[in-house]
Design a protein around this motif. Structure first.
Motif, mmCIF file in Angstrom:
data_model
loop_
_atom_site.group_PDB
_atom_site.id
_atom_site.type_symbol
_atom_site.label_atom_id
_atom_site.label_comp_id
_atom_site.label_asym_id
_atom_site.label_seq_id
_atom_site.Cartn_x
_atom_site.Cartn_y
_atom_site.Cartn_z
ATOM 1 N N ARG A 1 31.202 54.971 35.945
ATOM 2 C CA ARG A 1 31.449 56.373 36.275
ATOM 3 C C ARG A 1 30.345 57.273 35.722
ATOM 4 N N ASP A 2 29.972 57.028 34.468
ATOM 5 C CA ASP A 2 28.944 57.839 33.814
ATOM 6 C C ASP A 2 27.564 57.601 34.415
ATOM 7 N N PHE B 1 36.314 55.510 44.579
ATOM 8 C CA PHE B 1 35.945 54.869 43.320
ATOM 9 C C PHE B 1 37.151 54.752 42.401
ATOM 10 N N MET B 2 37.981 55.789 42.365
ATOM 11 C CA MET B 2 39.168 55.726 41.526
ATOM 12 C C MET B 2 40.126 54.643 42.003
ATOM 13 N N SER C 1 38.824 51.377 40.853
ATOM 14 C CA SER C 1 38.864 51.205 39.404
ATOM 15 C C SER C 1 40.223 50.764 38.870
ATOM 16 N N GLU D 1 27.343 59.814 37.409
ATOM 17 C CA GLU D 1 27.131 61.194 36.957
ATOM 18 C C GLU D 1 25.671 61.412 36.542
ATOM 19 N N ILE E 1 38.778 59.365 35.216
ATOM 20 C CA ILE E 1 39.214 57.966 35.274
ATOM 21 C C ILE E 1 40.365 57.747 34.294
ATOM 22 N N VAL F 1 33.895 61.931 37.756
ATOM 23 C CA VAL F 1 35.180 61.412 38.205
ATOM 24 C C VAL F 1 36.129 61.237 37.024
ATOM 25 N N THR G 1 34.755 60.068 45.067
ATOM 26 C CA THR G 1 35.658 60.263 43.933
ATOM 27 C C THR G 1 36.974 59.537 44.165
#
Length: 333
Positions: A135-136, A309-310, A313, A139, A148, A146, A306
């Motif tokens: 996630r980072d 990806f969530m 995850s 960014e 998480i 996002v 967003t």
């Protein structure tokens, strides 16, 4: 402790993604509902900040690590769920399978874990660190922030035999990709959106050499008509001059390789998808329409990223008493 957000815009994006995901948490499964957005709030309040700083520090000396972290989480979550099983070293583990031979970013995850073990021993899972680091990385590449949920636990099994049936190979058809994504609870839209990860990172020449053939004199020729001729020639110039196509790499995105944007989809419209699986998205009505939308609307891509990806995850997460919290990410306790 300093704020993990560098701007009001980032904070707003984070809160917006959090609100978007709240109803999704309630719909997916009871296991996912055990995750929370403040899981380490009291047990290790600096956890996410430490992971973010570790990623930023690593990328300052090696920018390519950002794309590697993003790829790493895909290879973890698609095999047995997001349980950090891809991080385990050893014979016959997922990491030992040839399909994972070119993965990178392991040292970044281990570095974050080492710091967390100093401040919060036995608290933060490698599975959470891996998802947060990916996630980072997005960014840091200019992508969205996002929110998480955390609380994943680490898997105790890592088997090479589980890798090939679950990861996407570069010559897969759209039908094959849709089937694998569906088996993970992901939609056709998720397939196209998450393929947008190819807007960053790099690939070895041998991962797309099936699009070319050698003539009797040993020269490479393009055999894949779906590839733009000038782009194909650029790839040939880069790869044919190398003595070892397994070590030479080219950018997944020939235009903006270090920025997380919607250029990937513009490349597909121009027939400049690096892999056959990229080009295939333009050859199927179900996926081409989504590609066209995302190519023309970057904000839509970032919003859909967003959400997708969530969803990825939380595939197969272990919570509660399942799994363990590893002391080292490269080995089970």
């Amino acid at each position: 402790m300093a704020s993990p957000f560098s701007s009001c815009k980032q904070k707003h994006a984070f809160l917006s993604s959090l609100l978007l995901f709240l109803p999704l948490l309630l719909l997916i499964s009871s296991s996912v509902a055990d995750l929370s957005f403040n899981f380490y709030g009291s047990s290790c309040p600096g956890a996410e900040f430490i992971v973010r700083n570790t990623v930023r520090s690593a990328s300052s000396s090696d920018p390519s690590v950002l794309g590697k972290l993003l790829r790493l989480v895909f290879h973890d979550c698609f095999v047995q769920g997001c349980d950090a099983s891809v991080l385990v070293r050893g014979n016959s583990t997922e990491r030992s399978d040839p399909g994972n031979a070119s993965l990178g970013g392991f040292d970044v995850i281990e570095s974050a874990k080492n710091v967390l073990e100093i401040f919060c021993p036995g608290i933060v899972s490698c599975a959470d660190i891996l998802v947060l680091a990916a996630r980072d990385a997005v960014e840091a590449l200019g992508g969205p922030v996002v929110a998480i949920p955390t609380g994943r636990r680490d898997g105790t099994v890592s088997a090479a035999e589980n890798v090939r049936p679950n990861i996407i190979d570069t010559d897969f058809t759209v039908d094959k990709m849709i089937n694998i994504f569906a088996s993970k609870g992901l939609s056709v839209q998720d397939l196209v959106v998450l393929s947008g990860a190819h807007t960053v990172g790099a690939a070895h020449c041998n991962t797309f050499n099936s699009r070319f053939t050698r003539d009797p004199r040993g020269n490479f020729e393009l055999i894949d008509a779906s590839l733009d001729n000038s782009y194909a020639q650029t790839l040939l110039n880069k790869c044919s001059s190398s003595m070892d196509p397994t070590t030479t790499v080219v950018n997944n995105d020939p235009e903006t390789s270090s920025t997380f944007d919607n250029q990937y989809y513009k490349n597909l419209l121009a027939h400049k998808g690096l892999f056959q699986t990229d080009s295939a998205l333009m050859e199927d009505d179900r996926t081409r329409k989504i590609v066209e939308i995302l190519a023309n609307d970057e904000e839509s891509f970032l919003e859909r990223w967003t959400e997708s990806f969530m969803k990825m995850s939380v595939i197969g997460v272990r919570v509660g008493e399942e799994g363990e919290i590893r002391r080292s990410c490269s080995s089970v306790n």
